[in-house]
Scaffold this motif. Structure first.
Motif, PDB file in Angstrom:
ATOM      1  N   ASP A   1       0.933  -1.074  -0.120  1.00  0.00           N
ATOM      2  CA  ASP A   1       0.115   0.151  -0.007  1.00  0.00           C
ATOM      3  C   ASP A   1       0.946   1.226  -0.006  1.00  0.00           C
ATOM      4  O   ASP A   1       1.679   1.413   0.799  1.00  0.00           O
ATOM      5  CB  ASP A   1      -0.788  -0.068   1.361  1.00  0.00           C
ATOM      6  N   VAL A   2       0.628   2.275  -1.265  1.00  0.00           N
ATOM      7  CA  VAL A   2       1.467   3.321  -1.142  1.00  0.00           C
ATOM      8  C   VAL A   2       0.578   4.507  -0.901  1.00  0.00           C
ATOM      9  O   VAL A   2      -0.517   4.586  -1.493  1.00  0.00           O
ATOM     10  CB  VAL A   2       2.181   3.447  -2.823  1.00  0.00           C
ATOM     11  N   GLN A   3       1.143   5.339   0.249  1.00  0.00           N
ATOM     12  CA  GLN A   3       0.073   6.414   0.538  1.00  0.00           C
ATOM     13  C   GLN A   3       0.497   7.691  -0.236  1.00  0.00           C
ATOM     14  O   GLN A   3       2.001   7.947  -0.195  1.00  0.00           O
ATOM     15  CB  GLN A   3       0.099   6.667   2.051  1.00  0.00           C
ATOM     16  N   VAL A   4      -0.206   8.324  -0.946  1.00  0.00           N
ATOM     17  CA  VAL A   4       0.329   9.581  -1.724  1.00  0.00           C
ATOM     18  C   VAL A   4      -0.498  10.676  -1.386  1.00  0.00           C
ATOM     19  O   VAL A   4      -1.838  10.352  -1.096  1.00  0.00           O
ATOM     20  CB  VAL A   4       0.082   9.137  -3.158  1.00  0.00           C
TER      21      VAL A   4
ATOM     22  N   ASP B   1      -6.601  14.132   2.745  1.00  0.00           N
ATOM     23  CA  ASP B   1      -5.431  14.784   2.301  1.00  0.00           C
ATOM     24  C   ASP B   1      -4.469  13.681   1.946  1.00  0.00           C
ATOM     25  O   ASP B   1      -3.259  14.033   1.579  1.00  0.00           O
ATOM     26  CB  ASP B   1      -4.811  15.509   3.372  1.00  0.00           C
ATOM     27  N   PHE B   2      -4.920  12.507   1.438  1.00  0.00           N
ATOM     28  CA  PHE B   2      -4.096  11.616   1.051  1.00  0.00           C
ATOM     29  C   PHE B   2      -4.982  10.530   0.332  1.00  0.00           C
ATOM     30  O   PHE B   2      -6.183  10.419   0.690  1.00  0.00           O
ATOM     31  CB  PHE B   2      -3.310  10.898   1.935  1.00  0.00           C
ATOM     32  N   VAL B   3      -4.370   9.596  -0.418  1.00  0.00           N
ATOM     33  CA  VAL B   3      -4.869   8.531  -1.090  1.00  0.00           C
ATOM     34  C   VAL B   3      -3.816   7.369  -1.021  1.00  0.00           C
ATOM     35  O   VAL B   3      -2.854   7.635  -0.933  1.00  0.00           O
ATOM     36  CB  VAL B   3      -5.394   8.721  -2.606  1.00  0.00           C
ATOM     37  N   VAL B   4      -4.602   5.930  -1.066  1.00  0.00           N
ATOM     38  CA  VAL B   4      -3.670   4.809  -1.166  1.00  0.00           C
ATOM     39  C   VAL B   4      -3.858   4.153  -2.070  1.00  0.00           C
ATOM     40  O   VAL B   4      -4.798   3.515  -2.561  1.00  0.00           O
ATOM     41  CB  VAL B   4      -4.176   4.094   0.368  1.00  0.00           C
ATOM     42  N   LEU B   5      -2.708   3.861  -2.844  1.00  0.00           N
ATOM     43  CA  LEU B   5      -2.621   3.005  -3.908  1.00  0.00           C
ATOM     44  C   LEU B   5      -2.174   1.746  -3.572  1.00  0.00           C
ATOM     45  O   LEU B   5      -1.313   1.398  -2.833  1.00  0.00           O
ATOM     46  CB  LEU B   5      -1.526   3.515  -4.935  1.00  0.00           C
TER      47      LEU B   5
ATOM     48  N   GLY C   1      -0.814  14.278   4.513  1.00  0.00           N
ATOM     49  CA  GLY C   1      -0.849  15.895   4.657  1.00  0.00           C
ATOM     50  C   GLY C   1      -0.930  16.592   3.370  1.00  0.00           C
ATOM     51  O   GLY C   1      -1.158  16.166   2.350  1.00  0.00           O
ATOM     52  N   THR C   2      -1.167  17.945   3.761  1.00  0.00           N
ATOM     53  CA  THR C   2      -1.607  18.865   2.582  1.00  0.00           C
ATOM     54  C   THR C   2      -0.295  18.888   2.017  1.00  0.00           C
ATOM     55  O   THR C   2       0.816  19.421   2.363  1.00  0.00           O
ATOM     56  CB  THR C   2      -2.141  20.211   3.166  1.00  0.00           C
ATOM     57  N   PRO C   3      -0.446  18.983   0.384  1.00  0.00           N
ATOM     58  CA  PRO C   3       0.919  19.110  -0.145  1.00  0.00           C
ATOM     59  C   PRO C   3       1.063  20.470  -0.403  1.00  0.00           C
ATOM     60  O   PRO C   3       0.453  21.469  -0.303  1.00  0.00           O
ATOM     61  CB  PRO C   3       0.564  18.349  -1.638  1.00  0.00           C
ATOM     62  N   ALA C   4       2.491  20.862  -0.632  1.00  0.00           N
ATOM     63  CA  ALA C   4       3.120  22.234  -0.842  1.00  0.00           C
ATOM     64  C   ALA C   4       2.319  22.865  -2.003  1.00  0.00           C
ATOM     65  O   ALA C   4       2.078  22.251  -3.032  1.00  0.00           O
ATOM     66  CB  ALA C   4       4.554  22.274  -1.032  1.00  0.00           C
ATOM     67  N   ALA C   5       2.065  24.311  -1.921  1.00  0.00           N
ATOM     68  CA  ALA C   5       1.399  24.859  -3.074  1.00  0.00           C
ATOM     69  C   ALA C   5       2.268  25.133  -4.028  1.00  0.00           C
ATOM     70  O   ALA C   5       3.631  25.254  -3.814  1.00  0.00           O
ATOM     71  CB  ALA C   5       0.582  26.259  -2.487  1.00  0.00           C
ATOM     72  N   THR C   6       1.887  25.093  -5.436  1.00  0.00           N
ATOM     73  CA  THR C   6       2.716  25.310  -6.397  1.00  0.00           C
ATOM     74  C   THR C   6       2.419  26.512  -7.321  1.00  0.00           C
ATOM     75  O   THR C   6       1.018  26.760  -7.501  1.00  0.00           O
ATOM     76  CB  THR C   6       2.961  23.920  -7.361  1.00  0.00           C
TER      77      THR C   6
END
Length: 348
Positions: free
Chosen positions: A215-218, A263-267, A303-308
Motif C-alpha cells: 500500500d502506497v500512500q500519496v 489529504d491522501f490516497v492509498v494506491l 498531509g496537505t501538499p505544498a502549493a505550486t
C-alpha cells in the motif's frame, strides 16, 4: 526272641516303578513333543522369512518412489513442481510406518499360532487382552489421536520440513515432522513442540504461490496517472533484475485506489511471488517505490501538499528565476516558500 526287620527292597521298587512310569510317559508323548516343536520351528521360520520379505519389498518400493521423484526434479518443469527432498522425507516416514505395521501383524499372528500349537486356550487370553487394550486405549487416547493425526498429515502431505506454517496454536518453520509431535521454529528462534492431535487447522505458507501486497500512500494533490506510471515502471525494472526475476512469478499489478482520505490516497500494488518470498518482495518494492517517488518529487506521505506556482508571470513577480525554455516546454512547478510570521515586539 526274634525281631522283624522291614523289607529294604520296597523303596527301590517304588523308585523303579516311578522311573518306569516316567519312561513310558516320555515314550508315549515324545512324538507329540517332536511334532509340536517342529510346528513351532516352522511357524517361526515362516514368520521371520515373511517379515524380511515384506520389509524388503516396502524398502524397494520407497527407493523406487525416491528415484522417480529425483528424476522428475532433474527436469526444468519438474524442479518447480516436485521437491525431491520433501518427497524423500515423506516416503521414508510412510515406509517406517508400513514396516512397523507389517512386523506387528506378522509376529503377532505367529505368537498366537505358537500358543495354539502348545494347546493353550486363547479365549481367556484374548478376552483379557481386549479389556486391557480398551483400558490402555482410553487412558492413552491422546497418544492414539496424536499418532493417527500424524499418519494422515504425512500421507496427505499437508506440510514438510522447511515449510512455513500456521498451526493455530503456534506458527513458524517446520524443523521436524514426527508421528506424534511436530517441531516448529518461531520468528524469534524459539522451538515449538506441537502435538499433532491438537492441530485443528494448518495454514501452509510455502505451497503453491504467495502474494505480496504493498500500500502506497500519496498526497491527494498529486497526479494519480503520473504516480501510477512511476509505480508500474519501477515494478517492471525490478522484475528484470536478479534475483527478483525468479521471485516474481507474474507481472506486478496496480490494483488502483484502496482508500481515499481528506489529504491522501492509498494506491495498492499486488505481486504473485515464489512461496516464502512475499515479505522480501514487498520490502524491496516499497524501497524502490520510495526512491522513485523521491526522484520524481511525488509526495508519498499524507498531509496537505505544498502549493505550486505554474504561471511564469507570477513566478517573476515573486522574484524567483525562471529556467530557460520554461515558456516553450510548459510552466515548471515551483514550490512557494512558507511565510514566516514577523517576530514579536519583545523579541526585537
Amino acid at each position: 526272641m526274634s525281631t522283624a526287620t522291614p523289607p529294604a527292597a520296597a523303596p527301590l521298587d517304588s523308585v523303579s516303578h516311578t522311573a518306569s512310569q516316567a519312561g513310558s510317559w516320555v515314550d508315549d508323548n515324545w512324538a507329540d513333543w517332536l511334532n509340536a516343536g517342529l510346528q513351532i520351528l516352522l511357524i517361526l521360520v515362516i514368520a521371520i522369512v515373511l517379515r524380511s520379505v515384506v520389509r524388503r519389498t516396502i524398502s524397494r518400493l520407497i527407493d523406487r518412489m525416491n528415484r522417480g521423484a529425483e528424476a522428475a526434479a532433474a527436469t526444468a518443469l519438474g524442479g518447480l513442481l516436485v521437491n525431491a527432498e520433501r518427497r524423500k522425507q515423506r516416503s521414508e516416514a510412510i515406509g517406517s510406518v508400513l514396516r512397523s505395521v507389517a512386523s506387528f501383524l506378522i509376529l503377532g499372528t505367529a505368537a498366537l499360532t505358537v500358543l495354539s500349537v502348545l494347546k493353550i486356550d486363547l479365549a481367556p487370553l484374548l478376552a483379557s487382552a481386549g479389556v486391557a487394550g480398551v483400558a490402555i486405549g482410553f487412558g492413552a487416547r491422546n497418544l492414539v489421536t496424536d499418532f493417527l493425526s500424524g499418519v494422515f498429515m504425512i500421507l496427505e502431505d499437508q506440510y514438510g520440513v522447511g515449510d512455513v506454517i500456521d498451526a493455530g496454536v503456534a506458527s513458524g518453520t517446520v524443523v521436524e515432522v514426527g508421528l506424534r509431535v511436530t517441531k516448529l521454529r518461531g520468528e524469534n528462534g524459539e522451538i515449538w513442540y506441537v502435538r499433532n492431535g491438537e492441530v485443528k487447522r494448518i495454514g501452509n505458507l510455502s505451497q503453491g504461490w504467495a502474494t505480496a501486497v504493498v500500500d502506497v500512500q500519496v498526497g491527494s494533490g498529486e497526479d494519480m496517472d503520473r504516480a501510477r506510471a512511476v509505480v508500474v515502471e519501477t515494478a517492471d525494472a525490478m522484475s528484470k533484475e536478479d534475483p527478483w526475476d525468479e521471485y516474481l512469478w507474474e507481472p506486478v499489478q496496480m490494483l488502483g485506489l484502496e482508500s481515499v482520505g481528506s489529504d491522501f490516497v492509498v494506491l495498492q500494488v499486488q505481486a504473485r511471488t515464489m512461496p516464502g518470498q512475499a515479505a522480501a518482495v514487498a520490502r524491496e518494492l516499497r524501497w524502490r517505490i520510495k526512491r522513485a517517488f523521491d526522484r520524481e518529487g511525488i509526495v508519498i506521505t499524507g498531509g496537505t501538499p505544498a502549493a505550486t506556482v505554474t504561471d511564469p508571470a507570477a513566478v517573476a513577480a515573486e522574484g524567483a528565476p525562471v529556467a530557460d525554455g520554461a515558456e516553450e516546454n510548459g510552466p515548471a512547478p515551483v514550490q512557494r516558500a512558507a511565510s514566516v510570521p514577523p517576530p514579536a515586539a519583545g523579541e526585537q
